[in-house]
Design a protein around this motif. Structure first.
Motif, PDB file in Angstrom:
ATOM      1  N   ASP A  50      10.105 -20.612 -37.158  1.00  0.00           N
ATOM      2  CA  ASP A  50      10.945 -21.440 -36.307  1.00  0.00           C
ATOM      3  C   ASP A  50      12.406 -21.379 -36.759  1.00  0.00           C
ATOM      4  OD1 ASP A  50      10.810 -23.688 -34.204  1.00  0.00           O
ATOM      5  OD2 ASP A  50      11.971 -24.581 -35.829  1.00  0.00           O
ATOM      6  N   LYS A  51      13.325 -21.534 -35.815  1.00  0.00           N
ATOM      7  CA  LYS A  51      14.760 -21.518 -36.130  1.00  0.00           C
ATOM      8  C   LYS A  51      15.126 -22.604 -37.131  1.00  0.00           C
ATOM      9  CE  LYS A  51      16.325 -19.598 -31.758  1.00  0.00           C
ATOM     10  NZ  LYS A  51      17.126 -19.836 -30.548  1.00  0.00           N
ATOM     11  N   GLU A  52      14.477 -23.754 -37.027  1.00  0.00           N
ATOM     12  CA  GLU A  52      14.762 -24.854 -37.952  1.00  0.00           C
ATOM     13  C   GLU A  52      14.412 -24.473 -39.391  1.00  0.00           C
ATOM     14  OE1 GLU A  52      16.400 -27.782 -37.411  1.00  0.00           O
ATOM     15  OE2 GLU A  52      16.725 -26.945 -35.424  1.00  0.00           O
ATOM     16  N   SER A  53      13.343 -23.724 -39.572  1.00  0.00           N
ATOM     17  CA  SER A  53      12.961 -23.278 -40.915  1.00  0.00           C
ATOM     18  C   SER A  53      14.035 -22.375 -41.501  1.00  0.00           C
ATOM     19  CB  SER A  53      11.630 -22.523 -40.873  1.00  0.00           C
ATOM     20  OG  SER A  53      10.588 -23.374 -40.485  1.00  0.00           O
ATOM     21  N   ILE A  54      14.547 -21.479 -40.665  1.00  0.00           N
ATOM     22  CA  ILE A  54      15.587 -20.552 -41.113  1.00  0.00           C
ATOM     23  C   ILE A  54      16.866 -21.313 -41.454  1.00  0.00           C
ATOM     24  CG2 ILE A  54      17.062 -18.623 -40.408  1.00  0.00           C
ATOM     25  CD1 ILE A  54      14.619 -17.715 -38.659  1.00  0.00           C
ATOM     26  N   LYS A  55      17.262 -22.227 -40.587  1.00  0.00           N
ATOM     27  CA  LYS A  55      18.468 -23.025 -40.828  1.00  0.00           C
ATOM     28  C   LYS A  55      18.300 -23.885 -42.084  1.00  0.00           C
ATOM     29  CE  LYS A  55      20.011 -23.315 -36.034  1.00  0.00           C
ATOM     30  NZ  LYS A  55      20.229 -24.216 -34.886  1.00  0.00           N
ATOM     31  N   GLY A  56      17.112 -24.426 -42.277  1.00  0.00           N
ATOM     32  CA  GLY A  56      16.843 -25.250 -43.460  1.00  0.00           C
ATOM     33  C   GLY A  56      16.957 -24.447 -44.743  1.00  0.00           C
ATOM     34  N   THR A  57      16.443 -23.223 -44.720  1.00  0.00           N
ATOM     35  CA  THR A  57      16.543 -22.361 -45.898  1.00  0.00           C
ATOM     36  C   THR A  57      18.002 -22.053 -46.201  1.00  0.00           C
ATOM     37  OG1 THR A  57      14.370 -21.401 -45.463  1.00  0.00           O
ATOM     38  CG2 THR A  57      15.860 -20.142 -46.883  1.00  0.00           C
ATOM     39  N   GLY A  88      23.509 -25.517 -50.389  1.00  0.00           N
ATOM     40  CA  GLY A  88      23.523 -26.682 -51.264  1.00  0.00           C
ATOM     41  C   GLY A  88      23.415 -26.310 -52.726  1.00  0.00           C
ATOM     42  N   LYS A  89      22.581 -25.322 -53.035  1.00  0.00           N
ATOM     43  CA  LYS A  89      22.434 -24.887 -54.428  1.00  0.00           C
ATOM     44  C   LYS A  89      23.741 -24.292 -54.939  1.00  0.00           C
ATOM     45  CE  LYS A  89      20.030 -24.394 -58.127  1.00  0.00           C
ATOM     46  NZ  LYS A  89      19.584 -25.568 -58.874  1.00  0.00           N
ATOM     47  N   ILE A  90      24.407 -23.510 -54.096  1.00  0.00           N
ATOM     48  CA  ILE A  90      25.697 -22.927 -54.484  1.00  0.00           C
ATOM     49  C   ILE A  90      26.705 -24.037 -54.750  1.00  0.00           C
ATOM     50  CG2 ILE A  90      27.656 -21.564 -53.635  1.00  0.00           C
ATOM     51  CD1 ILE A  90      25.518 -19.823 -52.155  1.00  0.00           C
ATOM     52  N   GLU A  91      26.749 -25.036 -53.861  1.00  0.00           N
ATOM     53  CA  GLU A  91      27.674 -26.149 -54.057  1.00  0.00           C
ATOM     54  C   GLU A  91      27.341 -26.926 -55.333  1.00  0.00           C
ATOM     55  OE1 GLU A  91      27.225 -28.362 -50.428  1.00  0.00           O
ATOM     56  OE2 GLU A  91      28.916 -27.330 -49.492  1.00  0.00           O
ATOM     57  N   GLU A  92      26.063 -27.145 -55.585  1.00  0.00           N
ATOM     58  CA  GLU A  92      25.660 -27.874 -56.787  1.00  0.00           C
ATOM     59  C   GLU A  92      26.120 -27.145 -58.049  1.00  0.00           C
ATOM     60  OE1 GLU A  92      21.662 -29.369 -59.172  1.00  0.00           O
ATOM     61  OE2 GLU A  92      21.433 -28.210 -57.326  1.00  0.00           O
ATOM     62  N   VAL A  93      25.861 -25.847 -58.107  1.00  0.00           N
ATOM     63  CA  VAL A  93      26.251 -25.062 -59.284  1.00  0.00           C
ATOM     64  C   VAL A  93      27.769 -25.025 -59.423  1.00  0.00           C
ATOM     65  CG1 VAL A  93      26.227 -22.744 -60.277  1.00  0.00           C
ATOM     66  CG2 VAL A  93      24.131 -23.693 -59.302  1.00  0.00           C
ATOM     67  N   GLY A 134      18.180 -29.609 -46.213  1.00  0.00           N
ATOM     68  CA  GLY A 134      17.590 -28.315 -45.885  1.00  0.00           C
ATOM     69  C   GLY A 134      16.081 -28.325 -46.031  1.00  0.00           C
ATOM     70  N   ALA A 135      15.595 -29.005 -47.050  1.00  0.00           N
ATOM     71  CA  ALA A 135      14.146 -29.101 -47.254  1.00  0.00           C
ATOM     72  C   ALA A 135      13.490 -29.852 -46.103  1.00  0.00           C
ATOM     73  CB  ALA A 135      13.844 -29.790 -48.581  1.00  0.00           C
ATOM     74  N   VAL A 136      14.136 -30.917 -45.653  1.00  0.00           N
ATOM     75  CA  VAL A 136      13.603 -31.686 -44.525  1.00  0.00           C
ATOM     76  C   VAL A 136      13.604 -30.823 -43.264  1.00  0.00           C
ATOM     77  CG1 VAL A 136      14.062 -33.647 -42.994  1.00  0.00           C
ATOM     78  CG2 VAL A 136      14.233 -33.933 -45.469  1.00  0.00           C
ATOM     79  N   ARG A 137      14.709 -30.126 -43.047  1.00  0.00           N
ATOM     80  CA  ARG A 137      14.826 -29.270 -41.862  1.00  0.00           C
ATOM     81  C   ARG A 137      13.762 -28.171 -41.871  1.00  0.00           C
ATOM     82  NH1 ARG A 137      20.740 -27.423 -39.856  1.00  0.00           N
ATOM     83  NH2 ARG A 137      20.223 -27.598 -37.663  1.00  0.00           N
ATOM     84  N   SER A 138      13.523 -27.580 -43.038  1.00  0.00           N
ATOM     85  CA  SER A 138      12.482 -26.552 -43.157  1.00  0.00           C
ATOM     86  C   SER A 138      11.107 -27.132 -42.853  1.00  0.00           C
ATOM     87  CB  SER A 138      12.472 -25.948 -44.565  1.00  0.00           C
ATOM     88  OG  SER A 138      13.619 -25.165 -44.775  1.00  0.00           O
ATOM     89  N   ALA A 139      10.854 -28.327 -43.354  1.00  0.00           N
ATOM     90  CA  ALA A 139       9.560 -28.968 -43.115  1.00  0.00           C
ATOM     91  C   ALA A 139       9.351 -29.247 -41.631  1.00  0.00           C
ATOM     92  CB  ALA A 139       9.457 -30.263 -43.921  1.00  0.00           C
ATOM     93  N   VAL A 140      10.415 -29.667 -40.942  1.00  0.00           N
ATOM     94  CA  VAL A 140      10.322 -29.916 -39.500  1.00  0.00           C
ATOM     95  C   VAL A 140      10.000 -28.608 -38.780  1.00  0.00           C
ATOM     96  CG1 VAL A 140      11.663 -30.521 -37.442  1.00  0.00           C
ATOM     97  CG2 VAL A 140      11.791 -31.950 -39.488  1.00  0.00           C
ATOM     98  N   GLY A 141      10.665 -27.532 -39.176  1.00  0.00           N
ATOM     99  CA  GLY A 141      10.401 -26.235 -38.570  1.00  0.00           C
ATOM    100  C   GLY A 141       8.971 -25.770 -38.793  1.00  0.00           C
ATOM    101  N   GLU A 142       8.475 -25.972 -40.001  1.00  0.00           N
ATOM    102  CA  GLU A 142       7.098 -25.584 -40.305  1.00  0.00           C
ATOM    103  C   GLU A 142       6.101 -26.424 -39.502  1.00  0.00           C
ATOM    104  OE1 GLU A 142       6.536 -25.610 -44.555  1.00  0.00           O
ATOM    105  OE2 GLU A 142       8.263 -24.299 -44.841  1.00  0.00           O
ATOM    106  N   ALA A 143       6.410 -27.707 -39.324  1.00  0.00           N
ATOM    107  CA  ALA A 143       5.539 -28.576 -38.531  1.00  0.00           C
ATOM    108  C   ALA A 143       5.511 -28.111 -37.074  1.00  0.00           C
ATOM    109  CB  ALA A 143       6.011 -30.025 -38.611  1.00  0.00           C
TER     110      ALA A 143
END
Length: 60
Positions: free
Chosen positions: A2-9, A15-20, A41-50
């Motif tokens: 799903d597109k949401e999974s891709i966007k979430g990833t 976010g990881k780049i910003e954190e570092v 992003g994790a939430v968005r990926s989960a929605v896409g997977e659902a």
């Protein structure tokens, strides 16, 4: 996939780049923003997977 999974990833990676970057630069605000993006992003990926799971179930 799903597109949401891709966007979430993508959001998790951003976010990881910003954190570092925030840790390296000593910028707590950037670091926290990165962590928030990763969570979003994790939430968005989960929605896409659902959505994928529901569409597969509907086909069966």
């Amino acid at each position: 996939m799903d597109k949401e999974s891709i966007k979430g990833t993508g959001q998790k990676i951003k976010g990881k780049i910003e954190e570092v970057a925030g840790k390296v630069l000593g910028d707590k605000e950037l670091e926290l923003h990165g962590k928030a993006d990763q969570l979003g992003g994790a939430v968005r990926s989960a929605v896409g997977e659902a959505k994928d799971t529901m569409s597969i179930s509907a086909e069966i």
